[in-house]
Design a protein around this motif. Structure first.
Motif, mmCIF file in Angstrom:
data_model
loop_
_atom_site.group_PDB
_atom_site.id
_atom_site.type_symbol
_atom_site.label_atom_id
_atom_site.label_comp_id
_atom_site.label_asym_id
_atom_site.label_seq_id
_atom_site.Cartn_x
_atom_site.Cartn_y
_atom_site.Cartn_z
ATOM 1 N N PRO A 61 0.783 -1.219 -0.014
ATOM 2 C CA PRO A 61 -0.014 -0.210 0.051
ATOM 3 C C PRO A 61 0.773 1.253 -0.096
ATOM 4 C CG PRO A 61 0.118 -1.014 2.295
ATOM 5 C CD PRO A 61 0.707 -1.693 1.179
ATOM 6 N N SER A 62 0.314 2.242 -0.386
ATOM 7 C CA SER A 62 0.854 3.551 -0.402
ATOM 8 C C SER A 62 0.947 4.106 1.076
ATOM 9 C CB SER A 62 0.133 4.750 -1.173
ATOM 10 O OG SER A 62 0.486 4.510 -2.593
ATOM 11 N N ARG A 63 1.933 4.437 1.746
ATOM 12 C CA ARG A 63 2.074 4.967 3.214
ATOM 13 C C ARG A 63 1.237 6.215 3.112
ATOM 14 N NH1 ARG A 63 4.990 2.991 7.401
ATOM 15 N NH2 ARG A 63 5.299 4.481 8.971
ATOM 16 N N GLY A 64 0.704 6.519 4.145
ATOM 17 C CA GLY A 64 -0.070 7.749 4.441
ATOM 18 C C GLY A 64 1.019 8.799 4.655
ATOM 19 N N ARG A 65 0.456 10.125 4.496
ATOM 20 C CA ARG A 65 1.591 11.257 4.434
ATOM 21 C C ARG A 65 1.340 11.644 5.948
ATOM 22 N NH1 ARG A 65 -0.954 15.311 0.498
ATOM 23 N NH2 ARG A 65 -2.784 14.754 1.630
ATOM 24 N N ILE A 66 2.395 12.694 6.294
ATOM 25 C CA ILE A 66 2.318 13.218 7.579
ATOM 26 C C ILE A 66 2.249 14.815 7.227
ATOM 27 C CG2 ILE A 66 3.373 13.550 9.612
ATOM 28 C CD1 ILE A 66 4.696 11.016 9.570
ATOM 29 N N VAL A 74 4.835 16.967 5.333
ATOM 30 C CA VAL A 74 6.429 17.124 5.675
ATOM 31 C C VAL A 74 6.672 15.360 5.651
ATOM 32 C CG1 VAL A 74 5.902 19.111 7.131
ATOM 33 C CG2 VAL A 74 5.317 16.871 8.103
ATOM 34 N N ALA A 75 6.045 14.759 5.362
ATOM 35 C CA ALA A 75 6.637 13.321 4.953
ATOM 36 C C ALA A 75 5.785 12.882 3.865
ATOM 37 C CB ALA A 75 6.426 12.437 6.269
ATOM 38 N N ASP A 76 6.173 12.693 2.467
ATOM 39 C CA ASP A 76 5.463 12.158 1.478
ATOM 40 C C ASP A 76 6.142 11.239 0.971
ATOM 41 O OD1 ASP A 76 3.425 12.595 -0.478
ATOM 42 O OD2 ASP A 76 3.788 14.623 -0.978
ATOM 43 N N ILE A 158 8.592 5.640 -2.607
ATOM 44 C CA ILE A 158 9.683 5.603 -1.784
ATOM 45 C C ILE A 158 9.164 6.963 -0.812
ATOM 46 C CG2 ILE A 158 11.427 6.773 -2.748
ATOM 47 C CD1 ILE A 158 13.360 5.233 -1.603
ATOM 48 N N ARG A 159 9.795 6.800 0.593
ATOM 49 C CA ARG A 159 9.441 7.875 1.388
ATOM 50 C C ARG A 159 10.106 9.034 1.037
ATOM 51 N NH1 ARG A 159 4.624 9.049 3.721
ATOM 52 N NH2 ARG A 159 4.582 9.068 6.100
ATOM 53 N N ASP A 160 9.690 10.160 1.302
ATOM 54 C CA ASP A 160 10.388 11.436 0.960
ATOM 55 C C ASP A 160 10.173 12.502 1.990
ATOM 56 O OD1 ASP A 160 12.052 13.159 -0.517
ATOM 57 O OD2 ASP A 160 10.022 14.385 -1.079
ATOM 58 N N TYR A 161 11.332 13.138 2.356
ATOM 59 C CA TYR A 161 11.068 14.049 3.631
ATOM 60 C C TYR A 161 11.616 15.397 2.788
ATOM 61 C CZ TYR A 161 10.864 9.798 6.350
ATOM 62 O OH TYR A 161 10.355 8.674 6.911
ATOM 63 N N PRO A 162 10.594 16.132 2.586
ATOM 64 C CA PRO A 162 10.822 17.489 1.775
ATOM 65 C C PRO A 162 11.456 18.569 2.689
ATOM 66 C CG PRO A 162 8.434 17.188 1.933
ATOM 67 C CD PRO A 162 9.276 15.818 2.593
ATOM 68 N N SER A 163 11.233 18.454 4.184
ATOM 69 C CA SER A 163 11.919 19.307 4.882
ATOM 70 C C SER A 163 13.319 18.988 5.457
ATOM 71 C CB SER A 163 11.075 19.564 5.917
ATOM 72 O OG SER A 163 9.876 20.086 5.340
ATOM 73 N N GLY A 164 13.738 17.763 4.965
ATOM 74 C CA GLY A 164 14.884 17.309 5.357
ATOM 75 C C GLY A 164 15.322 17.244 6.754
ATOM 76 N N SER A 165 16.468 17.777 7.517
ATOM 77 C CA SER A 165 16.673 17.784 8.986
ATOM 78 C C SER A 165 15.796 18.599 9.854
ATOM 79 C CB SER A 165 18.371 18.178 8.961
ATOM 80 O OG SER A 165 18.485 19.603 8.462
ATOM 81 N N SER A 166 15.115 19.477 9.225
ATOM 82 C CA SER A 166 14.356 20.343 10.379
ATOM 83 C C SER A 166 13.390 19.678 10.872
ATOM 84 C CB SER A 166 13.802 21.602 9.497
ATOM 85 O OG SER A 166 12.946 21.113 8.419
ATOM 86 N N PHE A 167 12.808 18.559 10.373
ATOM 87 C CA PHE A 167 11.738 17.855 11.058
ATOM 88 C C PHE A 167 12.057 16.299 11.290
ATOM 89 C CE2 PHE A 167 8.576 20.890 9.377
ATOM 90 C CZ PHE A 167 7.609 20.806 10.197
#
Length: 619
Positions: A61-66, A74-76, A158-167
């Motif tokens: 399944p596609s993982r839910g976003r945060i 902030v998590a996609d 695949i999981r992606d964290y667009p805000s990088g280290s800040s979150f």
């Protein structure tokens, strides 16, 4: 002669009959078998034929976003190219890797890992070879697939964290499930499927994961997919989104504002407890962990003296230092052990027992009352009222303002801190409480330890007068708390002292800050400096070294708590800068800047403040 001929004919006849009967039996058996295959077992062999022709592939399944409080992801998830190998179709794994190695680069370390995974896994289970390939490599593999049996290029999420280290410390990261967790679950063993390992990704795993599906495909004799049959498949159920109370813009700003420091910051809505920022610096890029961080990169993070993998906002504990004095002042007023106008003389120290207890200002503050003591952070004043108040009442007040307990915000590893009292010391060290320890506790030093989150809660309760509790997720219930039942005049007096810290000459952050920087809006605050090592009498006589002269690890921790507007509190901020050398110089400005951004982003900043839609040195 005639008899011999008859005998021969009889033998022939018998043999012919036997052969005919045998042939008839064989024919009957063949006919029966044919009937069984074509009529009786038709359905069975039809299914077996379909099994050879069709396969069902597990679809993760596609993982839910945060999302942040305003719905900003902030998590996609994003598309990624990867290549896997099915050992039973590839034949000899080493030869298969040799063939693939002519198309894309496979390092010796990757090769060893792949071969280990092939040995550990069933031959029918895909083994990941490379992930997050560039387009050129992915296209090259697709071009060579006829010569690469058992090698399958795929497009996956695949999981992606667009805000990088800040979150990073809020979200955590996802990784493949370890053997102890995966067990026999085919979804958790699916190549490339990842689960939350830390932070909100782990805490909300059940919500984010979703349910697996299956895809029916037609294959050829070599097991290669010819076509997909989506109409006969079961679609996967995507995971649900999770919405935080965090404001992504404030979070990123706070992280950037503390860049270069080993520090933490927590911003909180004092009305409903929403956590608007929860920052620990330096951070780390969680995207590195998704596809597997190298040992070199992990060692660099793990050995960094600023501890980027450690969530200082939740797990770090520090003496609250002079930020705790506001709580002690309220406890003294409520207990009636001091009058607001009563003054004590500070000459820079007081004797107690066989020790001398020093104020941060060597020349002293002169005669000060409670408001002056809060404003100038006079240690001697609080030594005096601590003797009247006693450790039990100090500890009781600390717990009332949220210290000494781990708030439940939906993340693992939240520290309880320490609120010391005689019972705690006896159980911990087997020693009785010393009266001098009461004096040290009253200025937030000694055994007392708090996290930045607890300091923010303490500030929010000072500002609101209610036992407000923090929340990190929008689906958590709001807990505004009960009124603290503190005399309004006492609360107003202490709050006025906190306002004077910033806005009046002599306040410990007056010359550092001079105000919030927003027209018509005043702030209140309190500096704190937590000593990392004790100053000896010899050092005091010879002249204490400045913070800049000390090694970084021996410098004091700087901290600052604040809220605004001072007359109608709405937002609270707490910052801690490890080894920053003092609260007024290290932690006050970042806290002020974060608080100012919160005020400027308030949807009613031009008018009455309304709820945002859910969405030693001077101390």
């Amino acid at each position: 002669m005639k008899a011999d001929l008859q005998e021969q004919q009889l033998k022939f006849t018998r043999r012919a009959l036997m052969m005919g009967g045998g042939g008839a039996l064989v024919f009957t058996a063949l006919a029966a078998r044919l009937h069984q295959l074509q009529v009786i077992d038709t359905e069975r062999y039809r299914l077996l034929s379909e099994d050879n022709q069709f396969n069902f592939l597990l679809t993760p399944p596609s993982r839910g976003r945060i999302l942040d409080r305003f719905g900003v992801p902030v998590a996609d998830n994003r598309d990624s190219y990867r290549v896997v190998m099915i050992p039973e179709q590839a034949g000899n794994a080493e030869e298969a890797l040799d063939r693939l190695g002519r198309v894309i680069d496979i390092t010796p370390e990757q090769r060893d890992r792949i071969l280990r995974n092939v040995q550990r896994s069933p031959s029918f289970r895909p083994v990941t070879i490379r992930e997050d390939l560039d387009w050129r490599s992915f296209a090259a593999i697709n071009l060579e697939t006829p010569e690469l049996p058992g090698i399958i290029p795929e497009v996956v999420e695949i999981r992606d964290y667009p805000s990088g280290s800040s979150f990073a410390h809020i979200l955590g990261y996802v990784q493949p499930a370890p053997e102890s967790v995966a067990g026999d679950d085919p979804l958790l063993r699916h190549p490339g499927f990842r689960i939350g390992r830390t932070g909100a990704e782990a805490a909300r795993e059940d919500t984010l994961r979703g349910e697996r599906g299956s895809l029916k495909v037609e294959v050829n004799a070599f097991g290669r997919v010819i076509r997909e049959l989506p109409d006969q498949s079961i679609p996967a159920t995507p995971g649900e989104d999770v919405r935080l109370t965090i404001d992504a813009e404030v979070q990123r700003f706070a992280h950037e504002r503390l860049a270069g420091e080993s520090a933490a910051a927590v911003a909180m809505d004092v009305e409903n407890g929403d956590l608007l920022a929860l920052v620990s610096t330096p951070g780390f890029d969680p995207n590195q962990f998704v596809t597997g961080i190298s040992q070199t990169d992990f060692n660099a993070l793990n050995q960094n003296e600023y501890r980027p993998l450690y969530n200082k906002a939740l797990q770090g504990t520090y003496p609250p230092a002079s930020t705790f004095k506001a709580v002690v002042a309220l406890a003294a007023l409520e207990a009636g052990v001091v009058r607001p106008e009563e003054r004590f003389t500070c000459r820079g120290s007081i004797p107690f027992g066989d020790r001398e207890f020093h104020c941060w200002r060597r020349e002293g503050h002169g005669r000060v009352n409670l408001r002056d003591a809060v404003k100038t952070s006079c240690d001697v004043y609080f030594y005096e009222i601590a003797q009247r108040l006693g450790i039990e009442r100090i500890a009781q007040a600390a717990r009332r303002f949220g210290l000494g307990s781990a708030p439940e915000i939906g993340l693992a590893g939240v520290s309880r801190g320490i609120v010391p009292d005689p019972q705690w010391k006896l159980s911990r060290y087997g020693q009785p409480w010393a009266q001098g320890e009461t004096l040290i506790t009253a200025i937030g030093q000694g055994f007392m330890l708090t996290s930045p989150l607890q300091m923010a809660i303490m500030t929010a309760r000072l500002a609101s007068g209610r036992s407000v509790s923090p929340r990190l997720y929008q689906d958590q219930p709001v807990d505004r708390g009960e009124p603290l039942a503190i005399n309004d005049a006492h609360m107003a007096l202490v709050r006025d002292g906190l306002r004077a810290v910033v806005h009046e000459p002599g306040g410990t952050s007056y010359y550092t800050l001079g105000g919030l920087g927003v027209d018509g809006v005043e702030m209140a605050g309190k500096t704190g400096t937590a000593q990392v090592y004790s100053i000896t009498a010899e050092e005091r006589e010879a002249g204490v070294r400045t913070q800049n002269e000390l090694p970084w690890r021996l410098r004091d921790h700087g901290m600052f708590i604040c809220y605004a507007p001072a007359d109608r509190p709405r937002y609270a901020v707490a910052t801690v800068v490890e080894h920053g050398g003092g609260g007024s110089r290290a932690a006050a400005r970042p806290a002020r800047d974060i608080l100012r951004l919160l005020i400027e982003r308030d949807p009613a900043s031009a008018g009455p403040f309304v709820a945002m839609e859910s969405g030693s040195s001077p101390t």
